[in-house]
Design a protein around this motif. Sequence first.
Motif, PDB file in Angstrom:
ATOM      1  N   ALA A  20       6.853  -2.049  -1.400  1.00 11.88           N
ATOM      2  CA  ALA A  20       5.997  -0.946  -0.967  1.00 11.88           C
ATOM      3  C   ALA A  20       5.621  -0.081  -2.164  1.00 11.88           C
ATOM      4  O   ALA A  20       6.309  -0.065  -3.188  1.00 11.88           O
ATOM      5  N   ALA A  21       4.539   0.656  -2.003  1.00 10.52           N
ATOM      6  CA  ALA A  21       4.012   1.463  -3.098  1.00 10.52           C
ATOM      7  C   ALA A  21       4.719   2.800  -3.259  1.00 10.52           C
ATOM      8  O   ALA A  21       4.908   3.269  -4.372  1.00 10.52           O
ATOM      9  N   CYS A  22       5.125   3.428  -2.131  1.00 10.81           N
ATOM     10  CA  CYS A  22       5.640   4.787  -2.260  1.00 10.81           C
ATOM     11  C   CYS A  22       6.374   5.260  -1.014  1.00 10.81           C
ATOM     12  O   CYS A  22       6.327   4.634   0.032  1.00 10.81           O
ATOM     13  N   ARG A  24       6.114   8.086   1.700  1.00 18.64           N
ATOM     14  CA  ARG A  24       4.977   8.856   2.216  1.00 18.64           C
ATOM     15  C   ARG A  24       5.455   9.884   3.223  1.00 18.64           C
ATOM     16  O   ARG A  24       6.194   9.556   4.154  1.00 18.64           O
ATOM     17  N   GLY A  42       5.583   3.073   2.467  1.00 16.90           N
ATOM     18  CA  GLY A  42       4.329   2.362   2.674  1.00 16.90           C
ATOM     19  C   GLY A  42       3.325   2.627   1.586  1.00 16.90           C
ATOM     20  O   GLY A  42       3.688   2.867   0.429  1.00 16.90           O
ATOM     21  N   GLU A  43       2.074   2.619   1.974  1.00  9.93           N
ATOM     22  CA  GLU A  43       0.952   2.817   1.060  1.00  9.93           C
ATOM     23  C   GLU A  43       0.382   4.218   1.245  1.00  9.93           C
ATOM     24  O   GLU A  43       0.367   4.739   2.357  1.00  9.93           O
ATOM     25  N   PRO A  44      -0.107   4.829   0.169  1.00  6.16           N
ATOM     26  CA  PRO A  44      -0.762   6.127   0.315  1.00  6.16           C
ATOM     27  C   PRO A  44      -2.066   5.990   1.092  1.00  6.16           C
ATOM     28  O   PRO A  44      -2.688   4.924   1.082  1.00  6.16           O
ATOM     29  N   GLU A  45      -2.451   7.059   1.765  1.00  4.16           N
ATOM     30  CA  GLU A  45      -3.723   7.076   2.474  1.00  4.16           C
ATOM     31  C   GLU A  45      -4.725   7.922   1.694  1.00  4.16           C
ATOM     32  O   GLU A  45      -4.353   8.655   0.775  1.00  4.16           O
TER      33      GLU A  45
END
Length: 94
Positions: A20-22, A24, A42-45
């Motif tokens: 995962a990226a970060c 959140r 998860g991923e940033p929005e």
Amino acid sequence: MKITDGARDLLLQILEEEEAACLRLYFAGYGCGEPDIGMTIGEPEADDELYHLNAIPVAIDKRIEHLTAELTIEGKQTMEGPKFQMVGLPEKDC
């Protein structure tokens, strides 16, 4: 916002395992008339502000960013797996 060293170590492991990226933090609705903060991996929005805190990439939903200034994320390993707690959230009048 701060991330303790214990939480950092657990989060780095989870981010790697989940690819995962970060971490959140997001708007999770209202409780007692105040915004609630949710936490996920998860991923940033698109509307998130991106930070690096204690080596952890963190995306924070702009709608709750003002609530995170005094927030500390603590973490520990338990028999059930890693557990995280947000400390320093504003008091709610319910």
